[in-house]
Structure formats: C-alpha cells, structure tokens
Design a protein around this motif. Structure first.
Motif, PDB file in Angstrom:
ATOM      1  N   ARG A  70      -0.569   7.658   5.151  1.00  0.00           N
ATOM      2  CA  ARG A  70       0.105   8.202   4.062  1.00  0.00           C
ATOM      3  C   ARG A  70       0.464   9.644   4.060  1.00  0.00           C
ATOM      4  NH1 ARG A  70      -2.624   5.715   0.812  1.00  0.00           N
ATOM      5  NH2 ARG A  70      -1.821   3.730   0.963  1.00  0.00           N
ATOM      6  N   ASP A  71      -0.539  10.351   4.305  1.00  0.00           N
ATOM      7  CA  ASP A  71      -0.519  11.724   4.498  1.00  0.00           C
ATOM      8  C   ASP A  71       0.510  12.288   5.568  1.00  0.00           C
ATOM      9  OD1 ASP A  71      -1.203  14.466   3.521  1.00  0.00           O
ATOM     10  OD2 ASP A  71      -2.719  14.380   5.083  1.00  0.00           O
ATOM     11  N   LEU A  72       0.353  11.660   6.574  1.00  0.00           N
ATOM     12  CA  LEU A  72       1.232  12.106   7.733  1.00  0.00           C
ATOM     13  C   LEU A  72       2.636  11.743   7.516  1.00  0.00           C
ATOM     14  CD1 LEU A  72       1.780  13.121  10.826  1.00  0.00           C
ATOM     15  CD2 LEU A  72       1.381  10.633  11.340  1.00  0.00           C
ATOM     16  N   LEU A  73       2.886  10.853   7.205  1.00  0.00           N
ATOM     17  CA  LEU A  73       4.296  10.323   6.481  1.00  0.00           C
ATOM     18  C   LEU A  73       5.005  11.073   5.366  1.00  0.00           C
ATOM     19  CD1 LEU A  73       3.621   6.533   6.909  1.00  0.00           C
ATOM     20  CD2 LEU A  73       5.045   7.711   8.429  1.00  0.00           C
ATOM     21  N   ALA A  74       4.213  11.622   4.315  1.00  0.00           N
ATOM     22  CA  ALA A  74       4.472  12.426   3.470  1.00  0.00           C
ATOM     23  C   ALA A  74       5.121  13.739   3.874  1.00  0.00           C
ATOM     24  CB  ALA A  74       3.534  12.418   2.454  1.00  0.00           C
ATOM     25  N   ALA A  75       4.186  14.359   4.972  1.00  0.00           N
ATOM     26  CA  ALA A  75       4.450  15.428   5.502  1.00  0.00           C
ATOM     27  C   ALA A  75       5.585  15.292   6.494  1.00  0.00           C
ATOM     28  CB  ALA A  75       3.012  16.050   6.642  1.00  0.00           C
ATOM     29  N   MET A 121       6.725   1.854  13.387  1.00  0.00           N
ATOM     30  CA  MET A 121       6.030   2.315  14.525  1.00  0.00           C
ATOM     31  C   MET A 121       5.091   3.504  14.372  1.00  0.00           C
ATOM     32  SD  MET A 121       7.207   0.133  16.435  1.00  0.00           S
ATOM     33  CE  MET A 121       6.814   0.681  18.021  1.00  0.00           C
ATOM     34  N   VAL A 122       5.307   4.288  13.579  1.00  0.00           N
ATOM     35  CA  VAL A 122       4.186   5.456  13.540  1.00  0.00           C
ATOM     36  C   VAL A 122       3.175   4.877  12.953  1.00  0.00           C
ATOM     37  CG1 VAL A 122       3.700   7.530  12.091  1.00  0.00           C
ATOM     38  CG2 VAL A 122       5.959   7.358  13.151  1.00  0.00           C
ATOM     39  N   ILE A 123       3.191   4.060  12.088  1.00  0.00           N
ATOM     40  CA  ILE A 123       1.913   3.376  11.546  1.00  0.00           C
ATOM     41  C   ILE A 123       1.258   2.409  12.479  1.00  0.00           C
ATOM     42  CG2 ILE A 123       1.146   1.769   9.713  1.00  0.00           C
ATOM     43  CD1 ILE A 123       3.494   2.577   7.905  1.00  0.00           C
ATOM     44  N   ARG A 124       1.936   1.733  13.119  1.00  0.00           N
ATOM     45  CA  ARG A 124       1.582   0.843  14.229  1.00  0.00           C
ATOM     46  C   ARG A 124       0.670   1.815  15.336  1.00  0.00           C
ATOM     47  NH1 ARG A 124       4.857  -2.285  18.544  1.00  0.00           N
ATOM     48  NH2 ARG A 124       3.786  -1.257  20.093  1.00  0.00           N
ATOM     49  N   ARG A 125       1.255   2.921  15.760  1.00  0.00           N
ATOM     50  CA  ARG A 125       0.640   3.534  16.751  1.00  0.00           C
ATOM     51  C   ARG A 125      -0.548   4.383  16.130  1.00  0.00           C
ATOM     52  NH1 ARG A 125       6.385   5.190  17.913  1.00  0.00           N
ATOM     53  NH2 ARG A 125       7.116   4.161  19.611  1.00  0.00           N
ATOM     54  N   LEU A 170       2.868  22.372   6.218  1.00  0.00           N
ATOM     55  CA  LEU A 170       3.146  21.080   6.769  1.00  0.00           C
ATOM     56  C   LEU A 170       2.974  20.904   8.102  1.00  0.00           C
ATOM     57  CD1 LEU A 170       6.590  20.199   4.619  1.00  0.00           C
ATOM     58  CD2 LEU A 170       4.451  19.143   4.521  1.00  0.00           C
ATOM     59  N   LEU A 171       3.482  22.019   8.819  1.00  0.00           N
ATOM     60  CA  LEU A 171       3.337  22.174  10.342  1.00  0.00           C
ATOM     61  C   LEU A 171       1.735  22.184  10.500  1.00  0.00           C
ATOM     62  CD1 LEU A 171       6.192  24.649  11.373  1.00  0.00           C
ATOM     63  CD2 LEU A 171       6.015  22.331  11.741  1.00  0.00           C
ATOM     64  N   GLU A 172       1.151  22.782   9.683  1.00  0.00           N
ATOM     65  CA  GLU A 172      -0.347  22.896  10.049  1.00  0.00           C
ATOM     66  C   GLU A 172      -1.173  21.399   9.861  1.00  0.00           C
ATOM     67  OE1 GLU A 172      -3.970  25.169   7.966  1.00  0.00           O
ATOM     68  OE2 GLU A 172      -2.518  26.441   8.374  1.00  0.00           O
ATOM     69  N   ARG A 173      -0.610  20.660   8.939  1.00  0.00           N
ATOM     70  CA  ARG A 173      -1.137  19.364   8.954  1.00  0.00           C
ATOM     71  C   ARG A 173      -0.780  18.466  10.073  1.00  0.00           C
ATOM     72  NH1 ARG A 173       1.020  17.940   2.861  1.00  0.00           N
ATOM     73  NH2 ARG A 173       1.078  15.817   3.672  1.00  0.00           N
ATOM     74  N   LEU A 174       0.564  18.556  10.347  1.00  0.00           N
ATOM     75  CA  LEU A 174       0.915  17.707  11.707  1.00  0.00           C
ATOM     76  C   LEU A 174       0.203  18.061  12.680  1.00  0.00           C
ATOM     77  CD1 LEU A 174       3.333  16.169  10.663  1.00  0.00           C
ATOM     78  CD2 LEU A 174       4.801  17.529  12.006  1.00  0.00           C
ATOM     79  N   SER A 175      -0.384  19.412  12.949  1.00  0.00           N
ATOM     80  CA  SER A 175      -0.949  20.030  13.907  1.00  0.00           C
ATOM     81  C   SER A 175      -2.304  19.272  13.997  1.00  0.00           C
ATOM     82  CB  SER A 175      -0.860  21.428  14.065  1.00  0.00           C
ATOM     83  OG  SER A 175      -1.963  21.983  15.110  1.00  0.00           O
ATOM     84  N   THR A 206       0.944  -1.414   0.039  1.00  0.00           N
ATOM     85  CA  THR A 206      -0.101   0.053   0.105  1.00  0.00           C
ATOM     86  C   THR A 206       0.732   1.208  -0.156  1.00  0.00           C
ATOM     87  OG1 THR A 206      -0.265   0.098   2.512  1.00  0.00           O
ATOM     88  CG2 THR A 206      -2.114  -1.196   1.175  1.00  0.00           C
ATOM     89  N   LYS A 207       2.067   1.060  -0.250  1.00  0.00           N
ATOM     90  CA  LYS A 207       3.044   2.118  -0.345  1.00  0.00           C
ATOM     91  C   LYS A 207       3.369   3.331   1.063  1.00  0.00           C
ATOM     92  CE  LYS A 207       3.570   1.579  -4.790  1.00  0.00           C
ATOM     93  NZ  LYS A 207       3.805   0.251  -5.205  1.00  0.00           N
ATOM     94  N   LEU A 208       2.966   2.472   2.189  1.00  0.00           N
ATOM     95  CA  LEU A 208       3.244   3.245   3.550  1.00  0.00           C
ATOM     96  C   LEU A 208       4.884   3.128   3.866  1.00  0.00           C
ATOM     97  CD1 LEU A 208       0.130   2.421   5.559  1.00  0.00           C
ATOM     98  CD2 LEU A 208       0.889   4.445   4.761  1.00  0.00           C
TER      99      LEU A 208
END
Length: 140
Positions: free
Chosen positions: A69-74, A53-57, A92-97, A28-30
C-alpha cells in the motif's frame, strides 16, 4: 463496455491471480475497479492491471500488504501529474529507493535459498544413486 475496460475474469487471466485474490486486494484497498458495469460487474483498466502486477511481483518477495500500500501510494503520487514541491518529490523518491533496496536484498536472499535447495536436491540424488549401487536399472 468500451474495450478499455476488462471484467475481473480477463484481469485474472492476464495477471495469473485468482478472482478471490483480486477481490481480497480490493477489500484491503490495494486496488479498486475503475468502474462498474450497469449490471454491477467490476471493470478494470490497463492501469489497474499494472497495479495488480506490482502487487503480484511484491508478494513472493515477502512484502506486507501495508508495504504494498505504501509503495503504491508513493508511485500514485509521483504518477499523478500534479506538480510536486521538491521536498515532497525527494521524500517520495527516497521511499521508492528504500523499496528498491529492500527488493534487491530479498532477491539475493531468495537466490541463496534456491542455491541451498539445489545443493540439498543434489545431495539426495547422490545418496539415491549411491544406495542403488552400480548397474541399477532404476531411472531417475
């Protein structure tokens, strides 16, 4: 193998994810293995493990594969070392927030669900104790 790379079995043990799940995340390209051995075995780095681990959490919080996928891209873009223009960095920071806020909401929802489940279990325990009556020798 140079010690910096791990095969999928070691990654599975470290992340507590199944081989099948790791392969699914690859499909799935993660996540993608950083390299392949001469024999074609997937080889992963510490960074790949961190990504898994990010995905697992995110999974128990109900994030979708697209959201992951969006979070990892950011985070990949922020961690790239490339110089970012202020508008891109802010976006990018806004997306993370937004992800952080969503995670906090979902954690609160899970706490509420856990509290309700614990209340339900206590109610059942009380009913069992009541139904058994005083002096019952049945252990819980």
């Amino acid at each position: 193998m140079d010690g910096k790379h791990m095969q999928i079995g070691e990654v599975a043990a470290r992340t507590e994810l199944s081989l099948r799940t790791i392969r699914h995340y690859e499909e799935t390209k993660l996540v993608a293995p950083s390299a392949r051995s001469q024999g074609g075995f997937r080889l992963y780095t510490e960074r790949d493990v961190e990504r898994l681990m990010v995905i697992r959490r995110m999974k128990p919080l109900g994030f979708t594969l697209d959201e992951m996928r969006d979070l990892l891209a950011a985070t990949d873009r922020l961690d790239s070392g490339d110089e970012l223009l202020d508008p891109e960095r802010e976006e990018l920071l806004e997306r993370l927030s937004g992800f952080e806020q969503a995670a906090q909401r979902r954690v609160e929802d899970l706490r509420t669900q856990l509290e309700r489940a614990e209340d339900f279990a206590a109610t059942l325990r009380d009913r069992l104790d009541s139904a058994r009556g005083p002096g019952s020798a049945t252990a819980r």
